[in-house]
Design an enzyme around this catalytic site. Sequence first.
Site: not given
Ligand SMILES: Cc1cc2nc3c(=O)[nH]c(=O)nc-3n(C[C@H](O)[C@H](O)[C@H](O)COP(=O)(O)OP(=O)(O)OC[C@H]3O[C@@H](n4cnc5c(N)ncnc54)[C@H](O)[C@@H]3O)c2cc1C
Length: 410
Positions: A75, A298, A390
């Site tokens: 995009h 978000p 962005y």
């Molecule tokens: C509706 C929505 C839209 C979004 N849109 C965007 C977007 O367009 N662009 C963008 O950049 N971001 C977006 N985000 C944010 C993005 O999805 C998150 O910031 C991202 O998933 C963060 O990644 P992470 O690996 O830090 O955490 P997470 O994806 O939350 O992964 C953490 C992992 O740890 C695991 N876990 C938790 N507790 C334990 C435990 N006790 N033991 C073992 N494992 C555990 C969980 O099961 C999970 O798999 C959006 C979020 C939402 C909800």
Amino acid sequence: MRTQRTQVGIIGAGPAGLMLAHLLHLQGIESVVLEARTKEEVEGTIRAGVLEQGTVDVLRESGVGARMDREGQVHRGIEFRFNGQGHRINLHHLTGGKHVMVYAQHEVLIDLIEARLKSGGDLRFTVRDVQLHDIDTDSPKIRFRRHADGELEELVCDFVAGCDGFHGPSRLTIPASARREYQKSFPMGWLGVLVEAPPSSEELIYCRHERGFALVSTRSPEVQRLYLQVDATDDIREWSDDRIWSELHARLATHDGWTLKEGRIFQKNIVAMRSFVVEPMQYGRLFLAGDAAHIVPPTGAKGLNLAISDVCVLARGIAAFYRRNRSDLLQAYSNICLRRVWKAERFSNYMTSLLHRFPSHSPFEERVQLAELDYVTSSVVGAQTIAENYVGLPIEWEAPAPVTAAVAGH
Ligand SMILES: Cc1cc2nc3c(=O)[nH]c(=O)nc-3n(C[C@H](O)[C@H](O)[C@H](O)COP(=O)(O)OP(=O)(O)OC[C@H]3O[C@@H](n4cnc5c(N)ncnc54)[C@H](O)[C@@H]3O)c2cc1C
């Protein structure tokens, strides 16, 4: 108790944990990833979809970008829509050729899991009762069970990466006296739907309307992602499909005949809008990355991208520790990341304030909001700050000089 050793213990197989494991593997550093959910659950969670230029580059350069390049959509612009009219912000032109890639988060996770399993890396799903111990020593430990009825096992590590999202146990292991939390809740939620339909627009549409914000996004040529600002306390059961379509049509209506393509809604949910940062992102040998350390609303599409930039900095610091006996990069981890995190918090907060309807806004504040939208869509300088943020600010590797020469005019 059964004991195993590894160099880096990683809690969580989201974007942060899986990308960290992958980057460490490329440097010949061993890690074990512990994930509470099943592989199917991890690969099926629909969340983010907009990848910054820097995230795209990291996926490509580390060898996990081939499917993204085939199936993702480049995009080069976004649309801001207000007063029934669309205004394009040309990301490509305003940032000297950068763009974003629309490729769903769960597809990134599928690619990272495949790479991990192909390389024979240790990745365990459905673990239970994860607890961290001795994180302020040189031998931090993670205790866990392989499954609900499994025995307690111990993983002795050199470092632990807390990549377990906002609700995981890692952050809370840091003593309360050693961490400071900053947070803000927004008085609204986002109702998100997945729809079987062709795209209504080639680019994302961020729409400000008196009835509230709406976003037209996409996941693939067949599946569209649409969002509506709703009340923070709304129950999803109050939102029938008919009500959702009628609200989307009302908010997105234009004077130029544009139409929203409808289809079967096959998933809908409401997410809260909040900002959160913990400082520092490190305690002893525990390093927090991604949502475990910070949350953004978000609107700026930054959450997944911040998770990736955190682990790039962390992987580099860990590699410098093992390869060059340098611990200064690890010591600087929190400061380096927080500088970028706070700028993403600023941008996400700004985009949220710019585009949503706030119950507390006076008529004066509404006019200022419209003037701001008019400014950023009509001034090159105004549009450029939107575009630069962005597509994503560069990942910083060291604590940089306070101002760049271009800004200070040297
Ligand atoms: C509706 C929505 C839209 C979004 N849109 C965007 C977007 O367009 N662009 C963008 O950049 N971001 C977006 N985000 C944010 C993005 O999805 C998150 O910031 C991202 O998933 C963060 O990644 P992470 O690996 O830090 O955490 P997470 O994806 O939350 O992964 C953490 C992992 O740890 C695991 N876990 C938790 N507790 C334990 C435990 N006790 N033991 C073992 N494992 C555990 C969980 O099961 C999970 O798999 C959006 C979020 C939402 C909800």
